[in-house]
Design a protein around this motif. Structure first.
Motif, PDB file in Angstrom:
ATOM      1  N   VAL A 349       0.843  -1.195   0.000  1.00  0.00           N
ATOM      2  CA  VAL A 349       0.000   0.000   0.000  1.00  0.00           C
ATOM      3  C   VAL A 349       0.882   1.250   0.000  1.00  0.00           C
ATOM      4  CG1 VAL A 349      -1.626   1.340   1.388  1.00  0.00           C
ATOM      5  CG2 VAL A 349      -1.939  -1.115   1.126  1.00  0.00           C
ATOM      6  N   PRO A 350       0.619   2.227  -0.875  1.00  0.00           N
ATOM      7  CA  PRO A 350       1.416   3.454  -0.900  1.00  0.00           C
ATOM      8  C   PRO A 350       1.369   4.206   0.434  1.00  0.00           C
ATOM      9  CG  PRO A 350       0.088   3.271  -2.886  1.00  0.00           C
ATOM     10  CD  PRO A 350      -0.388   2.197  -1.959  1.00  0.00           C
ATOM     11  N   GLN A 351       2.451   4.913   0.728  1.00  0.00           N
ATOM     12  CA  GLN A 351       2.578   5.656   1.976  1.00  0.00           C
ATOM     13  C   GLN A 351       2.884   7.122   1.676  1.00  0.00           C
ATOM     14  OE1 GLN A 351       2.432   3.853   5.253  1.00  0.00           O
ATOM     15  NE2 GLN A 351       1.450   2.550   3.723  1.00  0.00           N
ATOM     16  N   VAL A 352       2.477   7.998   2.584  1.00  0.00           N
ATOM     17  CA  VAL A 352       2.784   9.419   2.462  1.00  0.00           C
ATOM     18  C   VAL A 352       3.390   9.904   3.776  1.00  0.00           C
ATOM     19  CG1 VAL A 352       0.948   9.815   0.784  1.00  0.00           C
ATOM     20  CG2 VAL A 352       0.454  10.108   3.210  1.00  0.00           C
ATOM     21  N   GLY A 353       3.910  11.115   3.755  1.00  0.00           N
ATOM     22  CA  GLY A 353       4.493  11.681   4.966  1.00  0.00           C
ATOM     23  C   GLY A 353       5.597  12.653   4.627  1.00  0.00           C
ATOM     24  N   THR A 354       6.335  13.073   5.649  1.00  0.00           N
ATOM     25  CA  THR A 354       7.434  14.013   5.491  1.00  0.00           C
ATOM     26  C   THR A 354       8.748  13.312   5.788  1.00  0.00           C
ATOM     27  OG1 THR A 354       6.030  15.866   6.163  1.00  0.00           O
ATOM     28  CG2 THR A 354       8.411  16.203   6.274  1.00  0.00           C
ATOM     29  N   VAL A 355       9.730  13.496   4.924  1.00  0.00           N
ATOM     30  CA  VAL A 355      11.039  12.887   5.128  1.00  0.00           C
ATOM     31  C   VAL A 355      11.726  13.604   6.290  1.00  0.00           C
ATOM     32  CG1 VAL A 355      13.296  12.414   4.118  1.00  0.00           C
ATOM     33  CG2 VAL A 355      11.229  12.247   2.702  1.00  0.00           C
ATOM     34  N   LEU A 356      11.910  12.890   7.394  1.00  0.00           N
ATOM     35  CA  LEU A 356      12.589  13.452   8.556  1.00  0.00           C
ATOM     36  C   LEU A 356      14.100  13.321   8.438  1.00  0.00           C
ATOM     37  CD1 LEU A 356      10.236  11.996  11.318  1.00  0.00           C
ATOM     38  CD2 LEU A 356      10.164  14.283  10.304  1.00  0.00           C
ATOM     39  N   ARG A 357      14.556  12.172   7.924  1.00  0.00           N
ATOM     40  CA  ARG A 357      15.990  11.965   7.696  1.00  0.00           C
ATOM     41  C   ARG A 357      16.184  11.128   6.453  1.00  0.00           C
ATOM     42  NH1 ARG A 357      19.709   9.799  12.379  1.00  0.00           N
ATOM     43  NH2 ARG A 357      21.267  10.439  10.842  1.00  0.00           N
ATOM     44  N   TRP A 358      17.035  11.597   5.575  1.00  0.00           N
ATOM     45  CA  TRP A 358      17.429  10.834   4.394  1.00  0.00           C
ATOM     46  C   TRP A 358      18.947  10.745   4.396  1.00  0.00           C
ATOM     47  CZ3 TRP A 358      17.253   7.402   0.878  1.00  0.00           C
ATOM     48  CH2 TRP A 358      18.031   7.470  -0.276  1.00  0.00           C
ATOM     49  N   VAL A 359      19.452   9.524   4.450  1.00  0.00           N
ATOM     50  CA  VAL A 359      20.889   9.277   4.444  1.00  0.00           C
ATOM     51  C   VAL A 359      21.210   8.451   3.208  1.00  0.00           C
ATOM     52  CG1 VAL A 359      22.845   8.295   5.675  1.00  0.00           C
ATOM     53  CG2 VAL A 359      20.952   9.315   6.958  1.00  0.00           C
ATOM     54  N   VAL A 366      23.214   6.329  -6.659  1.00  0.00           N
ATOM     55  CA  VAL A 366      21.871   6.551  -6.123  1.00  0.00           C
ATOM     56  C   VAL A 366      21.219   7.644  -6.953  1.00  0.00           C
ATOM     57  CG1 VAL A 366      20.486   7.207  -4.130  1.00  0.00           C
ATOM     58  CG2 VAL A 366      22.586   5.886  -3.801  1.00  0.00           C
ATOM     59  N   ASP A 367      20.135   7.314  -7.639  1.00  0.00           N
ATOM     60  CA  ASP A 367      19.358   8.298  -8.393  1.00  0.00           C
ATOM     61  C   ASP A 367      18.146   8.668  -7.555  1.00  0.00           C
ATOM     62  OD1 ASP A 367      21.176   7.854 -10.382  1.00  0.00           O
ATOM     63  OD2 ASP A 367      19.761   7.010 -11.832  1.00  0.00           O
ATOM     64  N   THR A 368      18.076   9.918  -7.111  1.00  0.00           N
ATOM     65  CA  THR A 368      16.975  10.329  -6.253  1.00  0.00           C
ATOM     66  C   THR A 368      16.880  11.843  -6.196  1.00  0.00           C
ATOM     67  OG1 THR A 368      15.998  10.052  -4.043  1.00  0.00           O
ATOM     68  CG2 THR A 368      18.373  10.418  -4.142  1.00  0.00           C
ATOM     69  N   ALA A 369      15.724  12.324  -5.775  1.00  0.00           N
ATOM     70  CA  ALA A 369      15.537  13.738  -5.464  1.00  0.00           C
ATOM     71  C   ALA A 369      15.190  13.912  -3.994  1.00  0.00           C
ATOM     72  CB  ALA A 369      14.435  14.340  -6.338  1.00  0.00           C
ATOM     73  N   LEU A 370      15.379  12.864  -3.194  1.00  0.00           N
ATOM     74  CA  LEU A 370      15.040  12.922  -1.776  1.00  0.00           C
ATOM     75  C   LEU A 370      15.951  13.885  -1.026  1.00  0.00           C
ATOM     76  CD1 LEU A 370      14.369   9.206  -0.755  1.00  0.00           C
ATOM     77  CD2 LEU A 370      12.713  11.081  -0.807  1.00  0.00           C
ATOM     78  N   GLU A 371      15.390  14.508   0.007  1.00  0.00           N
ATOM     79  CA  GLU A 371      16.144  15.325   0.938  1.00  0.00           C
ATOM     80  C   GLU A 371      15.290  15.535   2.178  1.00  0.00           C
ATOM     81  OE1 GLU A 371      17.003  19.128  -0.782  1.00  0.00           O
ATOM     82  OE2 GLU A 371      15.016  19.337  -1.656  1.00  0.00           O
ATOM     83  N   ASP A 372      15.923  15.907   3.267  1.00  0.00           N
ATOM     84  CA  ASP A 372      15.194  16.126   4.507  1.00  0.00           C
ATOM     85  C   ASP A 372      14.121  17.196   4.307  1.00  0.00           C
ATOM     86  OD1 ASP A 372      16.958  14.346   5.554  1.00  0.00           O
ATOM     87  OD2 ASP A 372      17.959  15.738   6.912  1.00  0.00           O
ATOM     88  N   GLY A 373      12.944  16.940   4.857  1.00  0.00           N
ATOM     89  CA  GLY A 373      11.854  17.899   4.777  1.00  0.00           C
ATOM     90  C   GLY A 373      10.947  17.736   3.578  1.00  0.00           C
TER      91      GLY A 373
END
Length: 654
Positions: A349-359, A366-373
């Motif tokens: 099931v898909p999840q939502v929320g706010t990224v608190l920590r991305w390491v 690593v291909d991503t656009a993730l970052e804290d917040g």
């Protein structure tokens, strides 16, 4: 044909990937963004950026007029569509070229031909490309059911106008076909703007193997080997690798020759992928062609050393490939994991929320656009990042990726990182025997897939929520109390009670289930040290470091290895309400998303398996069943409503 400014008509990690490739060629780049993405990484990294629309955010990137206006405003002479959104939309490609701009991809005519599975299969059949038996051009459900009987069950329904697993449903008999048809049509219409379906014989126990192609406008066509994409959920890929454990050199040569012949037959230009099913006998059958860059293109880049995005840009400017087939060489092994915001234990099931920590894990791509917040919303696809590893051997790739799942970290949003680590460590995967039906046969509640919180994780959660101050070298509580574990990936309710001992040390009592009934285990914290946001704990003589992120004052996310749990502060212990006790059953949203259909009204009688409501989130539709026979006491939502995880949808009186 030549251009110096490129607009990227996409977002997230693929926009970043294209922006960086364009910069390497000395091109200026233009990003586009919705209100939700105003401060995103792809916007910040581009040379320029243009706002293209407000909510709903996902619609902004499909707004052709807004994208063309962005080109005019920024001076962009070319458009790269990335993947998803308008990347395989012939009308968009046509509009770009009619505006005097360069579309980085094949012609609108080829996109149109290959974008319709029915026409694509017919066209490639004439080029002697082996296809899966099936039927197309069927608008009447009764005729479709008759053809299914003629082909023989099981069969697959597929969206004629698109791919990616959306609109795809397996039917083992007529009853399942009747249930699947409305869902498949609805999902196809929502994803691709057409509810046209095709029917195919389901080849069970097959491998999903695709061939990467690269062609120029001068008649040169190459294949760059295969990728095995057999480990899937909901017909969507999770792990991709090259070379395939199931493809021999002879089979690779035959499949590659067929792919090149297909491209020459339709006049293909650019990067593309032909997808095949390889059955147990080693025969392969064409499924579809993706007229764009694939999510997993990096796997091919790692083994061949060929930058596909840079070649897309060169081909779009009229350059010849300058490569011959014998120049394409594969070295070593590459593998990719798709990190997604989803809960595997709850049916992905898909999840939502706010990224608190991305390491970001070290030592691999690593291909991503993730970052804290970063806010993870239900508007876009659930994929958040891609871990890509290269090794001399397949075993080396697996080791690197398993370590990456532990070394990297994502806290604040549930992800499938633990699942991915367990998937590539499964004996069947390690032996190279996984087929497309592998996950359907797995019990996600078994010990291989579920992770129990370690004593270190329980201790870290108790310390974090009890307010252990960073200034103390030894554990010391600001307040003693209880916390409850909320964890859908584990499925168990727990109570943690932390107390300070006479000698100044701490102990944590952990109960499974209700205190009166469950067993308690005591965790003695021998030493604790805080290093930034991490906790180093000594329990049972073993020192381990765990990542911790606080979500406000009353929730703590704890990472131990590849597993992450969310703990909540509680003043008293309460078990989970599964909605089945007593006479009234409450149906709650299993994911955040949009209600796209309510099938019943107050007072209606329902059966246990009857679909009462349909939700859509992150391009996935989910049917909600009544769960028990009864009478609908209250419908709490209507079509079009946005709902959050756990929100009451309906009450059924049993």
């Amino acid at each position: 044909m030549r251009f110096d400014t490129l607009l990227v008509a996409n977002r997230g990690e693929i926009a970043l990937r294209v922006i960086r490739a364009a910069r390497a060629q000395g091109l200026r780049t233009v990003a586009v963004y919705s209100d939700a993405d105003a401060e995103s990484r792809h916007v910040r990294e581009a040379d320029m950026a243009v706002h293209i629309g407000a909510a709903p955010a996902h619609a902004s990137y499909r707004n052709v007029e807004a994208l063309l206006r962005a080109c005019a405003l920024s001076g962009a002479q070319a458009v790269h569509p990335g993947y998803g959104f308008l990347s395989e939309n012939a009308a968009f490609a046509r509009a770009v070229t009619q505006a005097g701009l360069t579309f980085v991809g094949p012609s609108a005519e080829v996109i149109d031909l290959m974008g319709n599975k029915a026409r694509a299969k017919e066209a490639l059949r004439h080029a002697d490309v082996p296809t899966v038996p099936g039927a197309q051009g069927l608008s009447d459900d009764r005729e479709l059911a008759a053809r299914a009987r003629a082909i023989g069950y099981p069969v697959l329904l597929k969206a004629a106008a698109g791919g990616g697993g959306r609109g795809m449903r397996l039917a083992r008999d007529e009853a399942e076909l009747a249930q699947a048809l409305p869902l498949a049509r609805s999902e196809a219409l929502g994803a691709f703007g057409s509810d046209e379906l095709i029917l195919e014989k389901a080849i069970l126990g097959a491998r999903h193997v695709e061939i990467q192609v690269l062609c120029d406008e001068h008649g040169n066509a190459l294949h760059l080997g295969e990728r095995d994409c057999s480990l899937q959920r909901r017909y969507q890929k999770l792990v991709e690798e090259s070379p395939s454990p199931a493809v021999s050199p002879a089979l690779r040569e035959r499949m590659g020759a067929v792919a090149v012949r297909a491209c020459q037959a339709i006049g293909y230009v650019g990067a593309g992928t032909l997808e095949f099913l390889v059955d147990a006998a080693g025969d392969f059958h064409f499924m579809e062609m993706n007229t764009r860059l694939q999510v997993e293109h990096g796997v091919t880049e790692l083994v061949t050393g060929i930058d596909l995005v840079q070649w897309q840009l060169r081909v779009a400017q009229g350059e010849p490939l300058g490569l011959r087939q014998e120049d394409v060489r594969s070295r070593g092994h590459a593998m990719e994991l798709r990190v997604c915001a989803e809960d595997p234990a709850a049916g992905f099931v898909p999840q939502v929320g706010t990224v608190l920590r991305w390491v970001e894990p070290p030592g691999l791509r690593v291909d991503t656009a993730l970052e804290d917040g970063l806010e993870i919303t239900p508007h876009y696809d659930s994929m958040l990042a891609k871990y890509l590893a290269w090794g001399e051997t397949r075993e080396e790739c697996i080791r690197k990726l398993m370590r990456a799942c532990e070394a990297g970290g994502l806290l604040g949003v549930r992800s499938n990182l633990h699942f991915l680590a367990r998937a590539i460590d499964h004996p069947e995967f390690r032996d190279g025997g996984v087929t497309t039906g592998f996950l359907a046969g797995q019990d996600m509640t078994s010990g291989h897939w579920r992770a129990q919180p370690s004593e270190h994780a329980l201790a870290a959660a108790a310390l974090a929520l009890a307010g252990w101050p960073a200034a103390h070298a030894r554990p010391c509580l600001a307040a003693q109390g209880e916390v409850a574990l909320d964890d859908a990936s584990d499925g168990a309710s727990r109570l943690l009670r932390i107390s300070q001992q006479a000698d100044g040390g701490l102990s944590v009592d952990a109960w499974e289930g209700h205190v009166a009934e469950g067993e308690c285990r005591r965790v003695r914290i021998e030493a604790a040290h805080r290093r930034g946001d991490d906790l180093a704990l000594v329990v049972g003589g073993l020192r381990r470091s765990l990542r911790v992120a606080m979500e406000g004052a009353n929730a703590a996310w704890v990472q131990d290895g590849a597993s992450v749990w969310r703990f909540l502060r509680a003043t008293r212990f309460a078990g989970r309400d599964d909605g089945q006790a007593g006479q009234a059953r409450t149906l709650r949203a299993p994911m955040s998303g949009r209600v796209i259909g309510v099938e019943v009204r107050d007072g209606d009688s329902v059966t246990a398996q009857q679909t009462v409501l349909v939700l859509e989130s992150m391009k996935m539709e989910m049917s909600i069943a009544a769960g028990a026979a009864g009478i609908v006491a209250r419908v709490a939502v209507a079509a079009g409503d946005q709902v959050s995880t756990g929100q009451v949808l309906m009450e059924v009186q049993q």
